[in-house]
Write an enzyme that holds these catalytic residues in place. Structure first.
Site, PDB file in Angstrom:
ATOM      1  CE  LYS A  24      22.674 -22.254  -4.021  1.00  0.00           C
ATOM      2  NZ  LYS A  24      21.359 -21.383  -4.229  1.00  0.00           N
ATOM      3  CG  ASN A  25      19.360 -23.244  -2.181  1.00  0.00           C
ATOM      4  OD1 ASN A  25      19.612 -22.330  -2.546  1.00  0.00           O
ATOM      5  ND2 ASN A  25      19.454 -24.739  -2.385  1.00  0.00           N
ATOM      6  CB  CYS A 120      21.503 -23.385 -12.376  1.00  0.00           C
ATOM      7  SG  CYS A 120      22.547 -23.206 -10.886  1.00  0.00           S
ATOM      8  NE  ARG A 125      15.422 -24.113 -11.361  1.00  0.00           N
ATOM      9  CZ  ARG A 125      16.234 -23.251 -10.410  1.00  0.00           C
ATOM     10  NH1 ARG A 125      17.147 -23.065 -11.204  1.00  0.00           N
ATOM     11  NH2 ARG A 125      16.203 -23.113  -9.088  1.00  0.00           N
ATOM     12  CG  ASP A 307      20.509 -28.148  -4.518  1.00  0.00           C
ATOM     13  OD1 ASP A 307      19.766 -27.959  -4.161  1.00  0.00           O
ATOM     14  OD2 ASP A 307      19.588 -28.762  -6.005  1.00  0.00           O
ATOM     15  NE  ARG A 399      24.728 -18.302  -8.838  1.00  0.00           N
ATOM     16  CZ  ARG A 399      22.972 -19.564  -9.057  1.00  0.00           C
ATOM     17  NH1 ARG A 399      23.484 -19.866 -10.245  1.00  0.00           N
ATOM     18  NH2 ARG A 399      22.186 -19.359  -8.423  1.00  0.00           N
TER      19      ARG A 399
HETATM   20  C1  EPZ Z   1      15.165 -24.502  -5.103  1.00  0.00           C
HETATM   21  O1  EPZ Z   1      15.158 -24.067  -6.078  1.00  0.00           O
HETATM   22  C2  EPZ Z   1      16.207 -24.324  -5.078  1.00  0.00           C
HETATM   23  N1  EPZ Z   1      16.838 -23.303  -4.968  1.00  0.00           N
HETATM   24  C3  EPZ Z   1      17.022 -25.513  -5.795  1.00  0.00           C
HETATM   25  O2  EPZ Z   1      18.325 -25.121  -5.460  1.00  0.00           O
HETATM   26  C4  EPZ Z   1      16.726 -27.019  -5.760  1.00  0.00           C
HETATM   27  O3  EPZ Z   1      17.194 -27.857  -6.438  1.00  0.00           O
HETATM   28  C5  EPZ Z   1      16.061 -27.088  -5.035  1.00  0.00           C
HETATM   29  O4  EPZ Z   1      14.925 -25.805  -4.970  1.00  0.00           O
HETATM   30  C6  EPZ Z   1      14.522 -28.360  -5.175  1.00  0.00           C
HETATM   31  O5  EPZ Z   1      15.280 -28.360  -3.676  1.00  0.00           O
HETATM   32  C7  EPZ Z   1      16.700 -22.352  -3.962  1.00  0.00           C
HETATM   33  O6  EPZ Z   1      16.464 -22.198  -2.634  1.00  0.00           O
HETATM   34  C8  EPZ Z   1      16.887 -20.760  -4.697  1.00  0.00           C
HETATM   35  P1  EPZ Z   1      11.354 -25.908  -7.016  1.00  0.00           P
HETATM   36  P2  EPZ Z   1      12.610 -23.785  -7.187  1.00  0.00           P
HETATM   37  O7  EPZ Z   1      10.184 -25.029  -7.086  1.00  0.00           O
HETATM   38  O8  EPZ Z   1      12.910 -23.028  -5.517  1.00  0.00           O
HETATM   39  C9  EPZ Z   1       8.876 -27.766 -10.320  1.00  0.00           C
HETATM   40  C10 EPZ Z   1      21.268 -25.212  -6.319  1.00  0.00           C
HETATM   41  O9  EPZ Z   1      21.778 -26.067  -6.745  1.00  0.00           O
HETATM   42  N2  EPZ Z   1       8.798 -26.305 -10.255  1.00  0.00           N
HETATM   43  O10 EPZ Z   1      10.767 -26.670  -5.293  1.00  0.00           O
HETATM   44  O11 EPZ Z   1      13.542 -22.969  -7.891  1.00  0.00           O
HETATM   45  C11 EPZ Z   1      10.505 -27.210 -11.067  1.00  0.00           C
HETATM   46  O12 EPZ Z   1      10.513 -26.808 -12.459  1.00  0.00           O
HETATM   47  C12 EPZ Z   1      19.664 -24.593  -6.584  1.00  0.00           C
HETATM   48  O13 EPZ Z   1      21.304 -25.071  -4.947  1.00  0.00           O
HETATM   49  C13 EPZ Z   1       6.598 -25.961 -10.808  1.00  0.00           C
HETATM   50  O14 EPZ Z   1       6.345 -26.770 -12.319  1.00  0.00           O
HETATM   51  O15 EPZ Z   1      12.855 -25.317  -6.564  1.00  0.00           O
HETATM   52  C14 EPZ Z   1      10.471 -28.028 -10.495  1.00  0.00           C
HETATM   53  O16 EPZ Z   1      11.150 -28.742 -11.335  1.00  0.00           O
HETATM   54  C15 EPZ Z   1      19.308 -25.736  -7.665  1.00  0.00           C
HETATM   55  N3  EPZ Z   1       6.453 -24.841 -11.125  1.00  0.00           N
HETATM   56  C16 EPZ Z   1      10.131 -28.782  -9.364  1.00  0.00           C
HETATM   57  O17 EPZ Z   1       9.334 -28.310  -9.492  1.00  0.00           O
HETATM   58  C17 EPZ Z   1       6.339 -23.193 -10.461  1.00  0.00           C
HETATM   59  O18 EPZ Z   1       5.750 -23.251  -9.330  1.00  0.00           O
HETATM   60  C18 EPZ Z   1      11.128 -27.951  -8.067  1.00  0.00           C
HETATM   61  O19 EPZ Z   1      11.532 -27.294  -7.743  1.00  0.00           O
HETATM   62  C19 EPZ Z   1       7.645 -24.365  -9.160  1.00  0.00           C
HETATM   63  C20 EPZ Z   1       8.251 -24.942  -9.487  1.00  0.00           C
END
Ligand code: EPZ
Length: 429
Positions: A24-25, A120, A125, A307, A399
């Site tokens: 998916k991702n 989610c 986020r 995840d 999803r």
């Molecule tokens: C991706 O989300 C995945 N989603 C998530 O999978 C996964 O849990 C996550 O990466 C971590 O591996 C997709 O790929 C569509 P991050 P993403 O940016 O990109 C903070 C699932 O279940 N952050 O690595 O949103 C954020 O809030 C989903 O398949 C900031 O603070 O994750 C989080 O605490 C859920 N500022 C941490 O960093 C930013 O600008 C990691 O977020 C961006 C992120």
């Protein structure tokens, strides 16, 4: 509110062989990347899931010719007819990864107007790191009224992420692929799907080096040709199936996966006393005795994936002893454990830490999924529990998991759907 619920009668060991669908991702990053090409692309091994179908709608609305064949798991994208750079909120809020359209459109034409993403509810986020990357590459970015406005010819530059972000890394790669000059991403995320995106971009003639490390170097190209590319299998679906096999004390072989992507989970399952055997493109999971309690702390790849924290914590509710689960990536990703208390789980939660006291039995109960992986965790709990569990809001699960009910049923699970009658619209009959 979903108009159906998922029911599971637990206590049945899962036995047999199953297969993993495309990731998916990775799919939600590779599909927008096709907009960067000057020629049509064909993407293979795509899962037939809601997030992929939403992207078909979004790319079509932008003017691209898109044909998705779910049975063949293949998508044809011809971006040459794209005539817009606007993704309205009603579309962008249908998934988290809609924000990849900002990087892809900036990389394609230097303009993007994309509504805030959905996704989610597992934490705040924010996306300031994404906007920081776009600005570092020369874009004027405004965040106004729930829409991100980004404009500017992409110029190579240095991007220093203040924190490791998968989405931020991917968005920066998309924006930089056709930039004038060289871009270096520092403190980049290293997930397998970032490597997969780099491989897809390079298959189109892009020049991306270092994906999978914390420093990624991208030499922008003025022309990218079409490509036929097959996305990698889903690391999180693989892990969820491994956990479900262990949870039911079954014997399951999962085919079409990449065992090296699963090392953090495999290590933890082995620590619990689960038998995990890696083969070339398959993993076999068996349980010959009880499960020891273990501690989990989620980390960015290659650490234990956030995840898989939710399905894993379901498994731990019935381990022998106390387990500690620390969720370091998202602020609100333990709600599923509160649901499992209804099933007899003994859990204490303080901030982002859960103390799970293993019990000998879980019992079926009505529970509600609050996000995609929480839903997966409740499925694991239902497969373990004595009696029947009713999972409300199971739409979340669709999803991210292709045909998960059929896959589990083929392994012997008793899992089915029933309509949900709500007070406003009582079921017919
Ligand atoms: C991706 O989300 C995945 N989603 C998530 O999978 C996964 O849990 C996550 O990466 C971590 O591996 C997709 O790929 C569509 P991050 P993403 O940016 O990109 C903070 C699932 O279940 N952050 O690595 O949103 C954020 O809030 C989903 O398949 C900031 O603070 O994750 C989080 O605490 C859920 N500022 C941490 O960093 C930013 O600008 C990691 O977020 C961006 C992120």
């Amino acid at each position: 509110m979903d108009n159906y619920k998922l029911l599971i009668t637990g206590g049945i060991p899962l036995v047999g062989e199953t297969y993993v669908s495309g990731g998916k991702n990775t799919s939600v990053a590779v599909i927008p990347a096709a907009l960067l090409s000057d020629e049509p692309c064909t993407i293979e091994n795509l899962p037939d899931i809601e997030d992929v179908r939403v992207l078909v709608d979004i790319l079509t609305a932008l003017g691209a010719q898109v044909n998705f064949d779910p049975a063949a798991r293949q998508m044809y994208v011809d971006p040459r007819t794209v005539n817009s750079f606007k993704v309205p909120f009603k579309q962008s809020q249908r998934m988290r990864a809609s924000y990849y359209l900002i990087g892809a459109l900036l990389g394609r034409c230097g303009h993007a107007e994309v509504g805030y993403p959905g996704g989610c509810a597992i934490g705040n986020r924010p996306m300031e790191q994404h906007l920081k990357a776009f600005r570092a590459l020369g874009a004027e970015v405004e965040d106004k009224g729930g829409v991100i406005y980004a404009n500017g010819r992409m110029l190579g530059g240095d991007v220093f992420f203040d924190k490791i972000t998968v989405g931020g890394t991917i968005n920066a790669m998309l924006a930089a692929a056709r930039a004038d000059g060289i871009t270096i991403l520092h403190n980049a995320a290293k997930e397998p799907h970032i490597v997969d995106l780099a491989n897809f971009l390079n298959s189109m003639g892009a020049r991306v080096k270092g994906a999978g490390t914390d420093t990624i170097r991208i030499t922008g190209q003025s022309f990218l040709h079409g490509s036929t590319y097959s996305v990698i299998p889903d690391q999180i679906e693989t892990g969820t199936l491994m956990i479900a096999a262990a949870a039911t004390r079954g014997d399951v072989t999962i085919r079409g996966c990449i065992p090296t992507h699963m090392e953090a989970l495999t290590a933890k399952l082995l620590e619990m006393g689960v038998q995990v055997s890696d083969m070339d493109d398959a993993i076999r999971v068996r349980t010959l005795r009880g499960h020891r309690a273990v501690n989990i702390k989620t980390q960015e790849y290659p650490g234990f994936p956030t995840d898989l924290q939710q399905p894993m914590s379901a498994l731990l509710t019935r381990a022998s002893g106390d387990s500690i689960v620390i969720e370091t990536i998202f602020e609100s990703r333990l709600k599923h454990l509160m649901e499992m208390r209804r099933m007899g789980a003994r859990v204490q939660i303080v901030d982002q830490t859960a103390l799970i006291e293993g019990v000998t039995e879980l019992y079926g109960a009505p529970v509600t999924a609050t996000d995609l992986r929480a839903g997966a965790a409740l499925v694991v709990a239902g497969l373990m529990a004595k009696g029947t569990t009713e999972i409300y809001e199971p739409g979340f699960i669709e999803r991210g998991y292709e045909h998960i009910e059929e896959k589990l049923r083929a392994l012997g699970a008793k899992i089915w759907r029933e309509p949900v009658c709500d007070h406003t619209d009582p079921c017919a009959g």
